[in-house]
Design an enzyme around this catalytic site. Structure first.
Site, PDB file in Angstrom:
ATOM      1  N   HIS A  17      19.767  12.029  -0.770  1.00  0.00           N
ATOM      2  CA  HIS A  17      19.660  12.768  -1.959  1.00  0.00           C
ATOM      3  C   HIS A  17      20.117  14.390  -1.584  1.00  0.00           C
ATOM      4  O   HIS A  17      20.915  14.678  -2.370  1.00  0.00           O
ATOM      5  CB  HIS A  17      18.112  12.996  -2.559  1.00  0.00           C
ATOM      6  CG  HIS A  17      17.231  11.829  -2.882  1.00  0.00           C
ATOM      7  ND1 HIS A  17      16.034  11.756  -2.497  1.00  0.00           N
ATOM      8  CD2 HIS A  17      17.798  10.702  -3.852  1.00  0.00           C
ATOM      9  CE1 HIS A  17      15.727  10.394  -2.879  1.00  0.00           C
ATOM     10  NE2 HIS A  17      16.531   9.984  -3.814  1.00  0.00           N
ATOM     11  N   LYS A  41       6.622   4.325 -13.034  1.00  0.00           N
ATOM     12  CA  LYS A  41       6.213   4.375 -11.398  1.00  0.00           C
ATOM     13  C   LYS A  41       5.049   5.147 -11.138  1.00  0.00           C
ATOM     14  O   LYS A  41       4.862   6.212 -11.676  1.00  0.00           O
ATOM     15  CB  LYS A  41       7.350   4.915 -10.765  1.00  0.00           C
ATOM     16  CG  LYS A  41       8.559   3.914 -10.460  1.00  0.00           C
ATOM     17  CD  LYS A  41       9.619   4.673  -9.632  1.00  0.00           C
ATOM     18  CE  LYS A  41      10.995   3.891  -9.549  1.00  0.00           C
ATOM     19  NZ  LYS A  41      12.111   4.491  -8.989  1.00  0.00           N
ATOM     20  N   ARG A  90      24.815   3.952  -3.776  1.00  0.00           N
ATOM     21  CA  ARG A  90      24.816   3.546  -2.302  1.00  0.00           C
ATOM     22  C   ARG A  90      25.580   2.247  -2.048  1.00  0.00           C
ATOM     23  O   ARG A  90      25.925   1.982  -1.205  1.00  0.00           O
ATOM     24  CB  ARG A  90      23.220   3.523  -1.777  1.00  0.00           C
ATOM     25  CG  ARG A  90      22.508   4.821  -2.057  1.00  0.00           C
ATOM     26  CD  ARG A  90      21.337   4.614  -1.977  1.00  0.00           C
ATOM     27  NE  ARG A  90      20.919   3.849  -2.992  1.00  0.00           N
ATOM     28  CZ  ARG A  90      19.575   3.665  -3.376  1.00  0.00           C
ATOM     29  NH1 ARG A  90      18.546   3.745  -2.288  1.00  0.00           N
ATOM     30  NH2 ARG A  90      19.117   2.795  -4.569  1.00  0.00           N
ATOM     31  N   SER A 128      13.776   6.428  -0.905  1.00  0.00           N
ATOM     32  CA  SER A 128      12.495   6.820  -0.675  1.00  0.00           C
ATOM     33  C   SER A 128      11.259   5.720  -0.445  1.00  0.00           C
ATOM     34  O   SER A 128      10.611   6.080   0.215  1.00  0.00           O
ATOM     35  CB  SER A 128      12.077   7.460  -2.338  1.00  0.00           C
ATOM     36  OG  SER A 128      13.006   8.594  -2.429  1.00  0.00           O
TER      37      SER A 128
HETATM   38  N1  COA Z   1      20.070   8.465  -1.396  1.00  0.00           N
HETATM   39  C1  COA Z   1      18.945   7.784  -1.028  1.00  0.00           C
HETATM   40  N2  COA Z   1      18.116   7.174  -1.928  1.00  0.00           N
HETATM   41  C2  COA Z   1      18.599   7.074  -3.330  1.00  0.00           C
HETATM   42  C3  COA Z   1      19.682   7.709  -3.520  1.00  0.00           C
HETATM   43  C4  COA Z   1      20.427   8.294  -2.579  1.00  0.00           C
HETATM   44  N3  COA Z   1      21.726   9.076  -2.716  1.00  0.00           N
HETATM   45  N4  COA Z   1      20.119   7.606  -4.887  1.00  0.00           N
HETATM   46  C5  COA Z   1      19.038   6.913  -5.366  1.00  0.00           C
HETATM   47  N5  COA Z   1      18.275   6.576  -4.330  1.00  0.00           N
HETATM   48  C6  COA Z   1      16.897   5.855  -4.363  1.00  0.00           C
HETATM   49  C7  COA Z   1      15.967   6.718  -4.615  1.00  0.00           C
HETATM   50  O1  COA Z   1      15.369   7.113  -3.470  1.00  0.00           O
HETATM   51  C8  COA Z   1      14.950   5.590  -5.101  1.00  0.00           C
HETATM   52  O2  COA Z   1      14.354   4.708  -4.116  1.00  0.00           O
HETATM   53  P1  COA Z   1      13.047   3.740  -4.403  1.00  0.00           P
HETATM   54  O3  COA Z   1      13.114   3.097  -5.631  1.00  0.00           O
HETATM   55  O4  COA Z   1      13.050   3.033  -3.042  1.00  0.00           O
HETATM   56  O5  COA Z   1      11.871   4.809  -4.490  1.00  0.00           O
HETATM   57  C9  COA Z   1      15.879   4.714  -6.223  1.00  0.00           C
HETATM   58  O6  COA Z   1      17.101   4.992  -5.686  1.00  0.00           O
HETATM   59  C10 COA Z   1      15.686   5.015  -7.513  1.00  0.00           C
HETATM   60  O7  COA Z   1      15.773   6.131  -7.453  1.00  0.00           O
HETATM   61  P2  COA Z   1      14.901   7.100  -8.727  1.00  0.00           P
HETATM   62  O8  COA Z   1      14.935   8.208  -8.242  1.00  0.00           O
HETATM   63  O9  COA Z   1      13.494   6.452  -8.971  1.00  0.00           O
HETATM   64  O10 COA Z   1      15.857   7.158  -9.854  1.00  0.00           O
HETATM   65  P3  COA Z   1      16.315   5.986 -10.976  1.00  0.00           P
HETATM   66  O11 COA Z   1      17.681   5.591 -10.649  1.00  0.00           O
HETATM   67  O12 COA Z   1      15.427   5.082 -11.062  1.00  0.00           O
HETATM   68  O13 COA Z   1      16.392   6.915 -12.304  1.00  0.00           O
HETATM   69  C11 COA Z   1      16.004   8.633 -13.651  1.00  0.00           C
HETATM   70  C12 COA Z   1      15.710   7.844 -12.539  1.00  0.00           C
HETATM   71  C13 COA Z   1      15.461   9.984 -13.868  1.00  0.00           C
HETATM   72  C14 COA Z   1      17.441   8.876 -13.879  1.00  0.00           C
HETATM   73  C15 COA Z   1      15.850   7.748 -14.863  1.00  0.00           C
HETATM   74  O14 COA Z   1      14.413   7.081 -14.747  1.00  0.00           O
HETATM   75  C16 COA Z   1      15.641   8.493 -16.277  1.00  0.00           C
HETATM   76  O15 COA Z   1      16.784   9.084 -16.712  1.00  0.00           O
HETATM   77  N6  COA Z   1      14.283   8.605 -16.860  1.00  0.00           N
HETATM   78  C17 COA Z   1      14.153   9.190 -18.202  1.00  0.00           C
HETATM   79  C18 COA Z   1      14.053   8.334 -19.264  1.00  0.00           C
HETATM   80  C19 COA Z   1      15.245   7.781 -19.965  1.00  0.00           C
HETATM   81  O16 COA Z   1      15.907   8.727 -20.239  1.00  0.00           O
HETATM   82  N7  COA Z   1      15.812   6.443 -19.730  1.00  0.00           N
HETATM   83  C20 COA Z   1      17.026   6.053 -19.760  1.00  0.00           C
HETATM   84  C21 COA Z   1      17.235   5.866 -21.231  1.00  0.00           C
HETATM   85  S1  COA Z   1      16.306   4.470 -21.910  1.00  0.00           S
END
Ligand code: COA
Length: 161
Positions: A17, A41, A90, A128
């Site tokens: 990140h 989650k 990734r 994570s």
């Molecule tokens: N390096 C390391 N790990 C990474 C990474 C990076 N560059 N990028 C992503 N990851 C990993 C995270 O560590 C996480 O790992 P895990 O699932 O093993 O714990 C995984 O990728 C997912 O990341 P997360 O932080 O949970 O984000 P997400 O991709 O699920 O999305 C939001 C999160 C906030 C962008 C998304 O849920 C959101 O926008 N929510 C709000 C509601 C909304 O508007 N929804 C969309 C319209 S319906």
């Protein structure tokens, strides 16, 4: 002013990140690291802990702010006057889900752009949940997360036993 947003759960923040945060902060005027208060989650680290980790690690970086959010990302972006979502890719396996999210958000607000950055090759295997799994079993997380949070991550799992 170009305000970008890097959203995620950061449960906990990893070096992967931080690599994205570093690079994204160079191509905008202000970067908001948006920490999701997630309905689906159940995080291991509380919102306060996740934000505190990021605040400490990013201290002294004038164009980066850490803000918790709940609800839809597009609504939060409007409130913050942010134009662009930054996401890290990734591996190919990230693509399908990210593509769907980007299109959903575009559909909700056509003015929003999503920019993808290729994750540093050194961190392409990192997540994570991998950090949580390693820490829970006493594995080495020292190269995976910033030094200043390593002990607190281990302590969390010890206290949860
Ligand atoms: N390096 C390391 N790990 C990474 C990474 C990076 N560059 N990028 C992503 N990851 C990993 C995270 O560590 C996480 O790992 P895990 O699932 O093993 O714990 C995984 O990728 C997912 O990341 P997360 O932080 O949970 O984000 P997400 O991709 O699920 O999305 C939001 C999160 C906030 C962008 C998304 O849920 C959101 O926008 N929510 C709000 C509601 C909304 O508007 N929804 C969309 C319209 S319906």
């Amino acid at each position: 002013m170009r305000i970008f947003i890097y959203p995620g759960s950061f449960d906990p923040v990893t070096n992967g990140h931080l690599d994205i945060i570093d690079r994204a902060s160079k191509i905008c005027d202000k970067l908001i690291v948006a920490v999701l208060i997630n309905r689906s989650k159940k995080p291991v680290f509380s919102m306060e802990e996740r934000v505190a980790f990021l605040d400490e690690i990013l201290e002294g970086r004038p164009n980066i702010v850490v803000i918790p959010f709940s609800g839809l990302l597009v609504d939060f972006m409007k409130k913050q006057k942010a134009t662009t979502v930054i996401k890290g890719l990734r591996a190919v396996s990230d693509f399908e889900y990210e593509f769907q999210m980007a299109l959903l958000n575009k559909n909700l607000n056509p003015e929003i752009e999503t920019l993808f950055m290729m994750t540093n090759i050194n961190y392409s295997y990192l997540s994570s949940s991998a950090v949580r799994e390693l820490a829970a079993y006493g594995g080495n997380i020292r190269d995976l997360v910033p030094d200043i949070i390593v002990d607190r991550i281990y302590a969390k799992f010890r206290s949860n036993e």
